[in-house]
Write a protein that holds these residues in place. Sequence first.
Motif, mmCIF file in Angstrom:
data_model
loop_
_atom_site.group_PDB
_atom_site.id
_atom_site.type_symbol
_atom_site.label_atom_id
_atom_site.label_comp_id
_atom_site.label_asym_id
_atom_site.label_seq_id
_atom_site.Cartn_x
_atom_site.Cartn_y
_atom_site.Cartn_z
ATOM 1 N N GLU A 133 3.252 19.155 10.047
ATOM 2 C CA GLU A 133 1.976 18.769 10.646
ATOM 3 C C GLU A 133 0.884 18.515 9.598
ATOM 4 O OE1 GLU A 133 -1.232 20.822 13.688
ATOM 5 O OE2 GLU A 133 0.886 21.380 13.853
ATOM 6 N N HIS A 134 0.904 19.267 8.503
ATOM 7 C CA HIS A 134 -0.225 19.233 7.573
ATOM 8 C C HIS A 134 0.076 18.647 6.193
ATOM 9 C CE1 HIS A 134 -2.845 21.502 10.229
ATOM 10 N NE2 HIS A 134 -1.805 22.278 10.509
ATOM 11 N N HIS A 135 1.308 18.221 5.936
ATOM 12 C CA HIS A 135 1.642 17.785 4.575
ATOM 13 C C HIS A 135 0.817 16.580 4.136
ATOM 14 C CE1 HIS A 135 4.003 14.064 5.170
ATOM 15 N NE2 HIS A 135 4.293 14.603 6.337
ATOM 16 N N HIS A 136 0.543 15.677 5.045
ATOM 17 C CA HIS A 136 -0.214 14.477 4.677
ATOM 18 C C HIS A 136 -1.653 14.845 4.300
ATOM 19 C CE1 HIS A 136 -0.836 10.204 4.423
ATOM 20 N NE2 HIS A 136 -1.924 10.302 5.188
ATOM 21 N N THR A 137 -2.292 15.685 5.097
ATOM 22 C CA THR A 137 -3.663 16.122 4.820
ATOM 23 C C THR A 137 -3.731 16.890 3.503
ATOM 24 O OG1 THR A 137 -4.044 16.316 7.190
ATOM 25 C CG2 THR A 137 -5.626 17.388 5.755
ATOM 26 N N LEU A 138 -2.783 17.815 3.303
ATOM 27 C CA LEU A 138 -2.783 18.601 2.070
ATOM 28 C C LEU A 138 -2.493 17.748 0.843
ATOM 29 C CD1 LEU A 138 -1.077 22.004 2.946
ATOM 30 C CD2 LEU A 138 -3.374 21.636 2.082
ATOM 31 N N ASN A 179 -3.271 14.607 0.444
ATOM 32 C CA ASN A 179 -4.498 13.861 0.156
ATOM 33 C C ASN A 179 -5.536 14.753 -0.517
ATOM 34 O OD1 ASN A 179 -3.540 11.463 1.191
ATOM 35 N ND2 ASN A 179 -4.411 11.782 3.218
ATOM 36 N N GLN A 180 -5.681 15.977 -0.019
ATOM 37 C CA GLN A 180 -6.630 16.925 -0.609
ATOM 38 C C GLN A 180 -6.224 17.252 -2.040
ATOM 39 O OE1 GLN A 180 -7.126 20.503 1.689
ATOM 40 N NE2 GLN A 180 -8.679 21.338 0.334
ATOM 41 N N THR A 181 -4.923 17.398 -2.262
ATOM 42 C CA THR A 181 -4.403 17.681 -3.597
ATOM 43 C C THR A 181 -4.764 16.561 -4.565
ATOM 44 O OG1 THR A 181 -2.558 18.948 -2.702
ATOM 45 C CG2 THR A 181 -2.282 18.076 -4.915
ATOM 46 N N ALA A 182 -4.584 15.333 -4.121
ATOM 47 C CA ALA A 182 -4.890 14.184 -4.979
ATOM 48 C C ALA A 182 -6.386 14.106 -5.296
ATOM 49 C CB ALA A 182 -4.422 12.906 -4.300
ATOM 50 N N LYS A 183 -7.223 14.336 -4.283
ATOM 51 C CA LYS A 183 -8.675 14.251 -4.486
ATOM 52 C C LYS A 183 -9.199 15.348 -5.404
ATOM 53 C CE LYS A 183 -9.784 12.110 -0.064
ATOM 54 N NZ LYS A 183 -10.369 12.325 1.276
ATOM 55 N N GLU A 184 -8.671 16.566 -5.237
ATOM 56 C CA GLU A 184 -9.194 17.713 -5.970
ATOM 57 C C GLU A 184 -8.404 18.032 -7.236
ATOM 58 O OE1 GLU A 184 -9.653 20.996 -3.276
ATOM 59 O OE2 GLU A 184 -10.773 19.770 -1.825
ATOM 60 N N GLY A 185 -7.347 17.297 -7.496
ATOM 61 C CA GLY A 185 -6.572 17.493 -8.715
ATOM 62 C C GLY A 185 -5.852 18.822 -8.797
ATOM 63 N N TYR A 226 0.751 21.325 -8.955
ATOM 64 C CA TYR A 226 1.848 21.335 -7.981
ATOM 65 C C TYR A 226 2.011 22.716 -7.350
ATOM 66 C CZ TYR A 226 3.319 16.794 -9.782
ATOM 67 O OH TYR A 226 3.372 15.483 -10.144
ATOM 68 N N SER A 227 1.852 23.744 -8.169
ATOM 69 C CA SER A 227 2.033 25.102 -7.660
ATOM 70 C C SER A 227 0.961 25.453 -6.626
ATOM 71 C CB SER A 227 2.031 26.117 -8.800
ATOM 72 O OG SER A 227 0.840 26.015 -9.552
ATOM 73 N N GLU A 228 -0.256 24.953 -6.786
ATOM 74 C CA GLU A 228 -1.322 25.201 -5.810
ATOM 75 C C GLU A 228 -1.000 24.511 -4.482
ATOM 76 O OE1 GLU A 228 -5.329 25.625 -8.497
ATOM 77 O OE2 GLU A 228 -4.469 23.619 -8.280
ATOM 78 N N TYR A 229 -0.513 23.287 -4.564
ATOM 79 C CA TYR A 229 -0.115 22.541 -3.364
ATOM 80 C C TYR A 229 1.032 23.264 -2.650
ATOM 81 C CZ TYR A 229 2.064 18.804 -0.608
ATOM 82 O OH TYR A 229 2.628 18.071 0.399
ATOM 83 N N PHE A 230 2.008 23.688 -3.436
ATOM 84 C CA PHE A 230 3.159 24.385 -2.873
ATOM 85 C C PHE A 230 2.727 25.695 -2.217
ATOM 86 C CE2 PHE A 230 7.203 26.873 -3.590
ATOM 87 C CZ PHE A 230 7.940 26.191 -2.642
ATOM 88 N N TYR A 231 1.839 26.434 -2.879
ATOM 89 C CA TYR A 231 1.331 27.696 -2.336
ATOM 90 C C TYR A 231 0.628 27.480 -1.004
ATOM 91 C CZ TYR A 231 -1.701 31.688 -1.593
ATOM 92 O OH TYR A 231 -2.363 32.738 -1.012
ATOM 93 N N GLU A 232 -0.231 26.476 -0.917
ATOM 94 C CA GLU A 232 -0.954 26.206 0.332
ATOM 95 C C GLU A 232 0.005 25.876 1.465
ATOM 96 O OE1 GLU A 232 -4.124 26.690 1.167
ATOM 97 O OE2 GLU A 232 -4.452 27.477 -0.846
#
Length: 90
Positions: free
Chosen positions: A21-26, A28-34, A37-43
């Motif tokens: 449900e949320h992978h696309h939103t996350l 995009n947020q990952t790309a914008k905020e830089g 990978y580990s932070e994205y994976f953790y979220e």
Amino acid sequence: MELNTKIETLCKELQLPMLNEHHHTLSNQTAKEGWKYSEYFYENLKLEADNRASRSRATLTKMAGFPTIKTLEQFVPQGQATRISILQLE
């Protein structure tokens, strides 16, 4: 097959509804905020864990037989007071 479609298919196979449900939103947020990978994976993992804990609590509460909604009528024994008489006290 598009990458998002592949991700959604794998999420369904692995039973990861929140990631699905949320992978696309996350992402995009990952790309914008830089994010790293580990932070994205953790979220993503945190979303899944929170969702599973919430569903587990709901299931255990339901199995325990706890009432979900209490009304005034459930607290007042029948015959002692009616809703109208209680409302008149206000």
